[in-house]
Design a protein around this motif. Structure first.
Motif, PDB file in Angstrom:
ATOM      1  N   LYS A  51       0.920  -1.392   0.103  1.00 50.07           N
ATOM      2  CA  LYS A  51      -0.013  -0.097  -0.061  1.00 50.07           C
ATOM      3  C   LYS A  51       0.821   1.212   0.082  1.00 50.07           C
ATOM      4  N   TYR A  52       1.937   1.239   0.588  1.00 49.61           N
ATOM      5  CA  TYR A  52       2.890   2.454   0.763  1.00 49.61           C
ATOM      6  C   TYR A  52       3.589   2.652  -0.530  1.00 49.61           C
TER       7      TYR A  52
ATOM      8  N   LEU B 240       0.756   4.087  -2.812  1.00 50.06           N
ATOM      9  CA  LEU B 240       0.753   5.648  -2.350  1.00 50.06           C
ATOM     10  C   LEU B 240       1.728   6.383  -3.069  1.00 50.06           C
ATOM     11  N   VAL B 241       3.015   5.876  -3.056  1.00 51.66           N
ATOM     12  CA  VAL B 241       4.150   6.776  -3.375  1.00 51.66           C
ATOM     13  C   VAL B 241       3.993   6.802  -4.950  1.00 51.66           C
TER      14      VAL B 241
ATOM     15  N   ASP C 244       0.989   9.502  -5.353  1.00 48.11           N
ATOM     16  CA  ASP C 244       1.518  10.918  -5.117  1.00 48.11           C
ATOM     17  C   ASP C 244       2.402  11.601  -6.289  1.00 48.11           C
TER      18      ASP C 244
ATOM     19  N   SER D 157       1.751   9.307   1.283  1.00 44.76           N
ATOM     20  CA  SER D 157       2.681   8.308   1.323  1.00 44.76           C
ATOM     21  C   SER D 157       3.788   8.570   2.353  1.00 44.76           C
TER      22      SER D 157
ATOM     23  N   TYR E 219       2.049   7.839   5.636  1.00 49.12           N
ATOM     24  CA  TYR E 219       1.593   6.664   5.990  1.00 49.12           C
ATOM     25  C   TYR E 219       3.011   5.804   6.321  1.00 49.12           C
ATOM     26  N   TYR E 220       4.285   6.277   5.833  1.00 47.25           N
ATOM     27  CA  TYR E 220       5.335   5.454   6.148  1.00 47.25           C
ATOM     28  C   TYR E 220       5.563   5.204   7.658  1.00 47.25           C
TER      29      TYR E 220
END
Length: 329
Positions: free
Chosen positions: A7-8, A11-12, A15, A84, A87-88
């Protein structure tokens, strides 16, 4: 919050997409500015590759690997406030936090061993959640830090009772000759003006003061083997030094004595690359999702045996994936 490396990664990618030109795959010109080599200011450059929307080049004069064009200052803060980045923090398990704290203990011990005074003022630029500052404060040091993250500054205020500055170090009002030690850990690769920052650091250090710096190595084993797939070539990393370019920029920034060495090897990234997975980042995230969050034989073998052995070998031969710098004013 659910812990999910894939998921990370998604998201990256999401973004970054909002900044890209769908026709070229590169960051839209309206978000960027051009620059010359940040070490020697040489205007010419050699194209290397495009990755995640950014063009990586090499300076023909000093051999620095850098990104050009870069995100302009007016959009930079938005860039670093992406979902992201927030979220990290959820990916840090209790075991990961423990490993981070142990590394911070080792780092500070090394720093303290190299500095003849065992107490004084220390500044950590881009201090994150303050793991090194926590160790330093427990040893009796007067600790200071800077970080853009509201979450990090709030955490440090609660845990250590100190206020961390939000400004860029170039905009702070610290006095000259104020600090005994300054730490720049995994920060210089993000800076638009790395030489200006190092000159400022030199001014803030008292005579005989020490800079400890860590950053990715453009001649580390992952860079040599993986080329553009090297995980150090990632969003936000716009200056990738090697030992010679690092020594050059330090000398030109006023540091009189320095040692530049290498350490660590990103074993999991290299393994994924060698098994034929070119989208290394997502393969690594998929692999990490499969590992237990705590303990487990696979995790113990990797973190206790495989990773330390390969990292020690890479450091021994000078091809570690990171540079470590100890420099004195």
């Amino acid at each position: 919050m659910e812990r999910d490396f894939v998921k990370y990664g998604e998201l990256v990618n999401k973004d970054i997409q909002k900044y890209l030109d769908p026709k070229t795959g590169l960051v839209l010109k309206k978000y960027t500015r051009k620059r010359t080599c940040p070490v020697c200011n040489y205007p010419k450059k050699k194209f290397l590759f495009n990755k995640q929307g950014f063009t990586h080049v090499k300076c023909p004069k000093c051999r620095l690997v850098y990104v050009d064009p870069i995100i302009s200052e007016s959009y930079l803060k938005k860039f670093y406030k992406a979902k992201s980045y927030v979220y990290y923090a959820s990916l840090m398990t209790e075991e990961a936090v423990q490993r981070r704290d142990k590394r911070s203990e080792k780092i500070f011990k090394k720093i303290n061993d190299k500095f003849k005074h065992k107490h004084g003022r220390i500044l950590d630029i881009g201090c994150g959640y303050g793991a090194i500052l926590k160790v330093a404060k427990s040893r009796g040091w007067d600790v200071h830090g800077t970080d853009y993250s509201d979450d990090c500054r709030k955490h440090i205020k609660q845990e250590l009772g100190i206020d961390i500055k939000k400004q860029d170090i170039l905009d702070t009002n610290f006095k000259e000759n104020f600090f005994d030690i300054i730490i720049l850990k995994q920060v210089i690769e993000h800076l638009n003006e790395p030489k200006k920052t190092l000159i400022k650091i030199n001014q803030l250090l008292r005579p005989g003061g020490m800079l400890w710096l860590a950053t990715p190595n453009s001649k580390g084993i992952c860079a040599l083997i993986m080329k553009k797939y090297n995980p150090s070539y990632q969003r936000g990393h716009i200056n990738i030094f090697d030992k010679s370019t690092m020594a050059k920029i330090l000398k030109e920034s006023g540091f009189r004595k320095m040692k530049v060495s290498t350490y660590h090897l990103k074993a999991l990234n290299l393994f994924c690359y060698l098994t034929g997975k070119r989208d290394v980042r997502m393969k690594v995230y998929t692999t990490l999702n499969k590992l237990p969050t705590q303990g487990g034989i696979k995790r113990r073998v990797f973190y206790k045996i495989v990773q330390p052995f390969l990292s020690k070998a890479a450091s021994l031969f000078g091809v570690g994936d990171y540079l470590e710098v100890i420099a004195y004013k």
